[in-house]
Design an enzyme around this catalytic site. Structure first.
Site, PDB file in Angstrom:
ATOM      1  N   ILE A 154       0.831  -1.206   0.000  1.00 53.21           N
ATOM      2  CA  ILE A 154       0.000   0.000   0.000  1.00 53.21           C
ATOM      3  C   ILE A 154       0.864   1.255   0.000  1.00 53.21           C
ATOM      4  O   ILE A 154       0.614   2.212  -0.743  1.00 53.21           O
ATOM      5  CB  ILE A 154      -0.957  -0.010   1.208  1.00 53.21           C
ATOM      6  CG1 ILE A 154      -1.924  -1.199   1.107  1.00 53.21           C
ATOM      7  CG2 ILE A 154      -1.737   1.296   1.296  1.00 53.21           C
ATOM      8  CD1 ILE A 154      -2.777  -1.421   2.335  1.00 53.21           C
ATOM      9  N   THR A 205       2.482   1.160   7.690  1.00 51.34           N
ATOM     10  CA  THR A 205       3.243   0.063   8.266  1.00 51.34           C
ATOM     11  C   THR A 205       2.320  -0.806   9.103  1.00 51.34           C
ATOM     12  O   THR A 205       1.335  -0.303   9.663  1.00 51.34           O
ATOM     13  CB  THR A 205       4.403   0.605   9.132  1.00 51.34           C
ATOM     14  OG1 THR A 205       5.178  -0.480   9.629  1.00 51.34           O
ATOM     15  CG2 THR A 205       3.885   1.418  10.301  1.00 51.34           C
ATOM     16  N   ALA A 233      -3.743   3.181   8.357  1.00 48.61           N
ATOM     17  CA  ALA A 233      -3.135   1.853   8.500  1.00 48.61           C
ATOM     18  C   ALA A 233      -3.677   1.127   9.722  1.00 48.61           C
ATOM     19  O   ALA A 233      -4.598   0.313   9.624  1.00 48.61           O
ATOM     20  CB  ALA A 233      -1.616   1.992   8.565  1.00 48.61           C
ATOM     21  N   GLU A 263     -11.673   0.586  18.480  1.00 49.32           N
ATOM     22  CA  GLU A 263     -12.747   0.631  17.488  1.00 49.32           C
ATOM     23  C   GLU A 263     -13.865  -0.328  17.874  1.00 49.32           C
ATOM     24  O   GLU A 263     -13.587  -1.395  18.428  1.00 49.32           O
ATOM     25  CB  GLU A 263     -12.196   0.277  16.095  1.00 49.32           C
ATOM     26  CG  GLU A 263     -11.193   1.293  15.572  1.00 49.32           C
ATOM     27  CD  GLU A 263     -10.721   1.003  14.146  1.00 49.32           C
ATOM     28  OE1 GLU A 263     -11.184  -0.008  13.560  1.00 49.32           O
ATOM     29  OE2 GLU A 263      -9.921   1.778  13.613  1.00 49.32           O
ATOM     30  N   HIS A 281     -12.892   3.862   9.655  1.00 48.52           N
ATOM     31  CA  HIS A 281     -12.136   2.732   9.084  1.00 48.52           C
ATOM     32  C   HIS A 281     -12.672   2.389   7.689  1.00 48.52           C
ATOM     33  O   HIS A 281     -13.086   1.253   7.418  1.00 48.52           O
ATOM     34  CB  HIS A 281     -12.206   1.519  10.006  1.00 48.52           C
ATOM     35  CG  HIS A 281     -11.037   0.594   9.845  1.00 48.52           C
ATOM     36  ND1 HIS A 281     -10.482  -0.106  10.887  1.00 48.52           N
ATOM     37  CD2 HIS A 281     -10.300   0.256   8.753  1.00 48.52           C
ATOM     38  CE1 HIS A 281      -9.477  -0.830  10.455  1.00 48.52           C
ATOM     39  NE2 HIS A 281      -9.339  -0.632   9.160  1.00 48.52           N
ATOM     40  N   LEU A 282     -12.597   3.373   6.807  1.00 51.90           N
ATOM     41  CA  LEU A 282     -13.127   3.226   5.449  1.00 51.90           C
ATOM     42  C   LEU A 282     -12.060   2.854   4.429  1.00 51.90           C
ATOM     43  O   LEU A 282     -12.341   2.812   3.238  1.00 51.90           O
ATOM     44  CB  LEU A 282     -13.787   4.554   5.007  1.00 51.90           C
ATOM     45  CG  LEU A 282     -15.001   5.026   5.786  1.00 51.90           C
ATOM     46  CD1 LEU A 282     -15.506   6.343   5.200  1.00 51.90           C
ATOM     47  CD2 LEU A 282     -16.110   3.982   5.770  1.00 51.90           C
TER      48      LEU A 282
END
Length: 535
Positions: A154, A205, A233, A263, A281-282
């Site tokens: 990513i 990371t 991340a 979360e 958290h999309l």
């Protein structure tokens, strides 16, 4: 009888068609994952379980899954699966580690734009009937420096997007080579240099002991005034209280936060702060990404249930049933040799050479090489597995070569792994004895015979009298028991090494004490997973 799979989360219905087309019966119950009792009641009927994040594959559920052979996670994270419990039960756990990479990278870029131009606040203000044009003064990203922490799958996409936006891109990643950085059009730097130079910092990371809290008060103090931080991340990479203080003080001009320490994040010290953009958290939430991971997990599970093929498994290498009994101890040996090299090598690795000597040369060395590479980068990438390791190593520009030869020494068979950096070459070799346990037999060209333990310490020292007594006394005074102690040297009075097998981890203050002795050149605590490999 056709294998039967339960889909208990909201996967794309395309997955259902994939299962059906490949001869697998499938029950699509996308809300069942929320009903723990009902799921527990029926799980025994299924050979496969396809999930996202809502279903919790706990030890209790796994124990009730009397017929279950595979759990497929549509996505990369498997925090909701008890992998040790699944492994003990002989259940394969698969994920789809690369299906949402572009989507997550694009979300990070979108967050960077949103923070640079204060878009959410400006939208809310305008829709409230205000016209606060002077309030929302933004900054251009063109010509600014983007710091990417973690330049794997990513992170490298984010880096190239940054280059395309005419940004100067610097990256910190211990496994990123200068050659790979040049291919991406970016500059490899150390973390402190990145913190000092970057106008925008984007985190990509994984969460490990080394990266947890990597953005804290001390790190923020090293940054430019007016820096903007993006985290799409893992939540724990950023100490939220420290980031909040940085925002309030003006040191940090803005932040884009998609992931949180806890979360679902229904409350956070970051909520309500000026120019902090928060999303739930999309990172992987696009229709394309959800379609990709759903199709991939269905294909992987079908291939295993129908044909016995294993891919992207977290807890199992790609090994046939006939190979498994012979190969298993060598898989563990290869992983341990890679783990040793990865833990003791501080510089970016440019190449890896693996030599298979004797009997092992005729085995499935692809699986062994994957195991070695998995061990090599596991200290930096905690969620790596034998399937994803070669891809991750390639992305970091590390060149891998294999060689095989007939028995050439006193050992019937052994594996030798050599890593090269820009300044040095280091090798480590090992074999498997008749008891099936791996042993170190050579390090840096120095012969020794050392048993592998969970907690170890590797030292280099001058070959001088009293080293054994010195180390024994030092560890004894600290209350740390040495279970096994092996020494080796290249010549009298020359370079010497020691491997200590400890009953418990080495405390940090003990490491400092050992390093303070004048004859000790270096000391490195090591940790190995010595449990039998699952194949």
């Amino acid at each position: 009888m056709a294998p039967r799979v339960l889909v208990s989360d909201k996967l794309s219905k395309t997955a259902v068609q994939v299962f059906t087309d490949r001869g697998v019966e499938v029950d699509y119950m996308p809300d069942l994952g929320k009903d723990k009792d009902k799921l527990l009641e029926i799980i025994g009927q299924y050979d496969g379980l396809a999930i996202r994040s809502a279903t919790k594959a706990t030890e209790k559920l796994i124990q009730a899954a009397t017929n279950l052979k595979v759990i497929g996670r549509a996505g990369i994270g498997v925090d909701n699966v008890d992998i040790p419990a699944a492994s003990r039960k002989g259940i394969i756990v698969m994920n789809t580690p690369f299906g949402n990479s572009i989507t997550t990278a694009e979300h990070a870029i979108a967050m960077m734009f949103a923070v640079a131009r204060q878009l959410p606040a400006a939208d809310a203000s305008t829709q409230a009937g205000k016209w606060e044009k002077n309030r929302f003064m933004g900054v251009e990203i063109t010509g600014k420096t983007l710091g990417v922490i973690g330049c794997g799958n990513i992170g490298s996409i984010v880096a190239t997007r940054g280059v395309g936006l005419k940004m100067r891109v610097v990256a910190f990643d211990p496994f990123l080579s200068h050659e790979r950085a040049a291919q991406l059009g970016i500059e490899k730097v150390e973390l402190d240099e990145l913190l000092k130079r970057a106008d925008f910092i984007s985190l990509h990371t994984p969460m490990t002991d080394k990266t947890k809290g990597i953005i804290n008060a001390a790190a923020i103090a090293k940054m430019k005034d007016g820096v903007r931080i993006i985290n799409c991340a893992r939540g724990g990479l950023v100490v939220e209280a420290d980031l909040a203080e940085g925002i309030k003080s003006g040191k940090v001009a803005g932040a884009g936060v998609d992931v949180f320490e806890t979360e679902p994040a229904t409350d956070s010290v970051l909520f309500g702060l000026e120019n902090v953009v928060c999303t739930p958290h999309l990172g992987a939430s696009t229709s394309e990404a959800q379609e990709n991971v759903a199709v991939q997990v269905a294909e992987q599970m079908s291939d295993y249930l129908v044909r016995g093929a294993v891919s992207n498994a977290i807890n199992m290498p790609s090994i046939t049933a006939e190979e498994a009994p012979i190969l298993t101890p060598f898989v563990k040996l290869a992983e341990i040799l890679g783990g040793f090299a990865g833990q003791v090598t501080e510089e970016p690795i440019t190449s890896v050479e693996i030599l298979y000597d004797g009997t092992v040369a005729g085995m499935n060395t692809n699986a062994l090489t994957s195991a070695a590479l998995s061990g090599l980068i596991k200290s930096q990438v905690s969620d790596v597995n034998m399937v994803s390791a070669p891809i991750m190593v390639k992305e970091r520009g590390i060149h891998v070569t294999e060689s095989r030869r007939d028995q050439s020494g006193v050992f019937e068979t052994y594996i030798k792994l050599t890593v090269t950096t820009e300044t040095m070459t280091r090798s480590v070799a090992g074999t498997v004895f008749s008891d099936g346990k791996p042993r170190f037999i050579q390090i840096k060209g120095i012969n020794l015979d050392a048993e592998v333990g969970q907690h170890m310490v590797y030292t280099t020292n001058n070959d001088a009298p009293g080293i054994i007594g010195l180390l024994g006394t030092t560890f004894g005074a600290a209350g740390v028991n040495i279970a096994n102690f092996q020494l080796g040297r290249n010549r009298p009075g020359g370079d010497a090494i020691a491997l200590l097998y400890l009953d418990s981890p080495m405390p940090e203050d003990l490491l400092k004490t050992v390093l303070s002795h004048k004859e000790i050149i270096s000391a490195k605590p090591l940790r190995f997973d010595v449990a039998e490999a699952t194949v």
